[in-house]
Structure formats: structure tokens, C-alpha cells
Motif scaffolding. Structure first.
Motif, PDB file in Angstrom:
ATOM      1  N   PRO A   1       0.835  -1.186   0.048  1.00  0.00           N
ATOM      2  CA  PRO A   1       0.025   0.151   0.075  1.00  0.00           C
ATOM      3  C   PRO A   1       0.620   1.220   0.165  1.00  0.00           C
ATOM      4  N   GLY A   2       2.031   1.216   0.203  1.00  0.00           N
ATOM      5  CA  GLY A   2       2.916   2.557   0.302  1.00  0.00           C
ATOM      6  C   GLY A   2       2.669   3.183   1.601  1.00  0.00           C
ATOM      7  N   GLY A   3       3.640   3.871   1.902  1.00  0.00           N
ATOM      8  CA  GLY A   3       3.688   4.810   3.154  1.00  0.00           C
ATOM      9  C   GLY A   3       3.392   3.719   4.509  1.00  0.00           C
ATOM     10  N   SER A   4       2.938   4.312   5.457  1.00  0.00           N
ATOM     11  CA  SER A   4       2.841   3.695   6.753  1.00  0.00           C
ATOM     12  C   SER A   4       1.540   2.962   7.132  1.00  0.00           C
ATOM     13  N   VAL A   5       1.136   1.780   7.118  1.00  0.00           N
ATOM     14  CA  VAL A   5      -0.184   1.318   7.615  1.00  0.00           C
ATOM     15  C   VAL A   5      -0.114   0.417   8.839  1.00  0.00           C
ATOM     16  N   PRO A   6      -0.718   0.960  10.052  1.00  0.00           N
ATOM     17  CA  PRO A   6      -0.730   0.007  11.153  1.00  0.00           C
ATOM     18  C   PRO A   6      -1.219  -1.439  10.876  1.00  0.00           C
ATOM     19  N   ALA A   7      -0.630  -2.310  11.589  1.00  0.00           N
ATOM     20  CA  ALA A   7      -0.780  -3.721  11.236  1.00  0.00           C
ATOM     21  C   ALA A   7      -2.255  -3.886  11.367  1.00  0.00           C
ATOM     22  N   MET A   8      -3.075  -3.467  12.570  1.00  0.00           N
ATOM     23  CA  MET A   8      -4.234  -3.758  12.775  1.00  0.00           C
ATOM     24  C   MET A   8      -5.093  -3.382  11.513  1.00  0.00           C
ATOM     25  N   VAL A   9      -4.700  -2.287  10.943  1.00  0.00           N
ATOM     26  CA  VAL A   9      -5.589  -1.682   9.767  1.00  0.00           C
ATOM     27  C   VAL A   9      -5.530  -2.761   8.505  1.00  0.00           C
ATOM     28  N   ALA A  10      -4.082  -3.215   8.343  1.00  0.00           N
ATOM     29  CA  ALA A  10      -3.499  -3.859   7.335  1.00  0.00           C
ATOM     30  C   ALA A  10      -4.266  -5.258   7.250  1.00  0.00           C
ATOM     31  N   ASN A  11      -4.364  -5.711   8.590  1.00  0.00           N
ATOM     32  CA  ASN A  11      -4.929  -7.071   8.876  1.00  0.00           C
ATOM     33  C   ASN A  11      -6.576  -7.160   8.592  1.00  0.00           C
ATOM     34  N   LYS A  12      -7.199  -6.121   8.891  1.00  0.00           N
ATOM     35  CA  LYS A  12      -8.484  -6.108   8.849  1.00  0.00           C
ATOM     36  C   LYS A  12      -8.922  -5.629   7.288  1.00  0.00           C
ATOM     37  N   PHE A  13      -7.928  -5.188   6.635  1.00  0.00           N
ATOM     38  CA  PHE A  13      -8.164  -4.849   5.134  1.00  0.00           C
ATOM     39  C   PHE A  13      -8.255  -6.041   4.242  1.00  0.00           C
ATOM     40  N   VAL A  14      -7.233  -6.838   4.728  1.00  0.00           N
ATOM     41  CA  VAL A  14      -7.131  -7.901   3.730  1.00  0.00           C
ATOM     42  C   VAL A  14      -8.214  -9.043   3.951  1.00  0.00           C
ATOM     43  N   VAL A  15      -9.023  -9.159   4.906  1.00  0.00           N
ATOM     44  CA  VAL A  15      -9.970 -10.012   4.927  1.00  0.00           C
ATOM     45  C   VAL A  15     -11.481  -9.093   4.534  1.00  0.00           C
ATOM     46  N   ASP A  16     -11.624  -7.768   4.889  1.00  0.00           N
ATOM     47  CA  ASP A  16     -12.711  -7.047   4.455  1.00  0.00           C
ATOM     48  C   ASP A  16     -12.935  -6.846   3.094  1.00  0.00           C
ATOM     49  N   ALA A  17     -11.675  -6.776   2.303  1.00  0.00           N
ATOM     50  CA  ALA A  17     -11.672  -6.165   1.127  1.00  0.00           C
ATOM     51  C   ALA A  17     -12.274  -7.212   0.205  1.00  0.00           C
ATOM     52  N   PRO A  18     -11.929  -8.532   0.058  1.00  0.00           N
ATOM     53  CA  PRO A  18     -12.345  -9.479  -0.792  1.00  0.00           C
ATOM     54  C   PRO A  18     -13.869  -9.898  -0.389  1.00  0.00           C
ATOM     55  N   PHE A  19     -14.218  -9.888   0.881  1.00  0.00           N
ATOM     56  CA  PHE A  19     -15.315 -10.330   1.534  1.00  0.00           C
ATOM     57  C   PHE A  19     -16.327  -9.255   1.069  1.00  0.00           C
ATOM     58  N   ASN A  20     -16.070  -7.999   1.428  1.00  0.00           N
ATOM     59  CA  ASN A  20     -17.009  -7.134   1.102  1.00  0.00           C
ATOM     60  C   ASN A  20     -17.192  -6.887  -0.553  1.00  0.00           C
ATOM     61  N   THR A  21     -16.135  -6.983  -1.061  1.00  0.00           N
ATOM     62  CA  THR A  21     -16.243  -6.745  -2.648  1.00  0.00           C
ATOM     63  C   THR A  21     -17.089  -7.998  -3.301  1.00  0.00           C
TER      64      THR A  21
END
Length: 201
Positions: free
Chosen positions: A170-190
Motif C-alpha cells: 500500500p505504500g507509506g505507513s499502515v498500522p498492522a491492525m488496519v492492514a490485517n482487517k483490510f485483507v479480510v474485509d476487501a475480498p469479502f465485502n467486494t
């Protein structure tokens, strides 16, 4: 000569296997509502790859049409704020997307080259590759540095099996908690939103 042939064969195999090299050890992270999301570690990256799979009760042509509507697709892509078509050339399109992100993460944007290929079995694969320098960076956004993945649509009678697999830097700085949530939410919600739209009469 024999050793040369062996090297050539190995090189050829490495090219064939490269796209899946980081996608061998999938662990199921969520399996609900007919959508299975799995994650895989990626060597050299602190961000996991994700894979979502679901069956959509709609013909492949309808699912493909929803995907090829670049502007309209923003309505079902997870956290999509804006999406537009930059260029179309043969079986390739270039798209620009802006994403919402939770505070305090700076919003992201990305430029993707999408290449559509048809399989002998009637399937459609849409390969996704980031081209971050294709357009100048936008003020207020961090450009996504790397994207590798694909959409695969496989006809199953009157339905379509859809696989959505991506690894992102994703570039820049992304907190681990946000990144870990995104990789599950992104495919599921999409996938859930795409399925809802595709199954409408």
C-alpha cells in the motif's frame, strides 16, 4: 546442449509458476455467507495476499459486464471513493481509483493495468498489475506501490464461480491492525456487493 535445454526448461517453468509463487500456503480467515476468504504470507512483504471465492447465481456475461463498467464498479468495490477509465487498448485497460481509509491512515489511490484473457473452458481472467508512475501523484493521496492479482470468472451452468486474488504493497505507513482487517474485509465485502448486484433481476 543438454544442460542448456535444462536451463531453458527451468526458466520457462519459473515464468509459468511465478504468479502463484506467493500463493501456495493459503489459510482460511473467513468463511461466511457463501464467501471464503483465505490469506497467504508473501516472502519479503509484511502484507498478506488475500483470496476470495464465491458462486454468483448469474451468467458470466453479466458478472463480466459489471466488472468492465469501470465507473459503476466503484459502487461495489470495498472502500472505493472514485474510479475512472484512463485508457483502453485492445484487451487492456488502465484505471485510476481512490480509496477511503480509516483515520489516521492517509487515503490511497492506485493506477492499474487490467488485462483480460479468455480460457478454452469459457472462463475469463482479468490480470491486475499496478503502474504507479502511469499518472502524476495526486495531492492528499499516497499512491499504492504494488498490486499483483487477478479476477477469474468460471461459468458453472447458469452461475459463475468468482475468484478474487490480490497482493498489495500500500505504500507509506499502515498500522498492522488496519492492514490485517483490510485483507479480510476487501475480498469479502467486494464479492458480497458484486454478488448482490449480479443477482438482481
Amino acid at each position: 546442449m543438454r544442460s542448456f535445454k535444462r536451463i531453458a526448461l527451468l526458466c520457462g517453468m519459473s515464468v509459468l509458476l511465478a504468479p502463484a509463487a506467493w500463493a501456495e500456503n493459503w489459510q482460511v480467515a473467513k468463511n461466511e455467507e457463501g464467501i471464503k476468504v483465505s490469506l497467504s504470507e508473501v516472502p519479503g512483504s509484511k502484507y498478506k495476499a488475500y483470496q476470495g471465492v464465491t458462486l454468483i447465481k448469474a451468467p458470466l456475461a453479466k458478472v463480466q459486464a459489471l466488472q468492465e463498467d469501470v465507473v459503476g464498479a466503484c459502487k461495489w468495490i470495498h472502500e472505493c471513493k472514485l474510479q475512472k477509465l484512463l485508457k483502453q487498448e485492445g484487451g487492456e485497460v488502465w484505471t485510476y481509483t481512490q480509496f477511503n481509509t480509516p483515520w489516521p491512515v492517509t487515503p490511497r489511490d492506485s493506477v492499474l493495468r487490467v488485462t483480460t484473457k479468455k480460457g478454452a473452458d469459457g472462463s475469463i481472467t482479468r490480470e491486475l498489475v499496478a503502474e504507479p508512475t502511469y499518472t502524476p501523484e495526486e495531492k492528499g493521496f499516497v499512491r499504492v506501490a504494488k498490486v499483483e492479482g487477478f479476477w477469474k470468472l468460471v461459468p458453472k451452468g447458469d452461475s459463475t464461480e468468482v475468484t478474487y486474488q490480490v497482493h498489495t504493497e500500500p505504500g507509506g505507513s499502515v498500522p498492522a491492525m488496519v492492514a490485517n482487517k483490510f485483507v479480510v474485509d476487501a475480498p469479502f465485502n467486494t464479492l458480497k456487493s458484486l454478488r448482490t448486484r449480479a443477482e438482481r433481476n
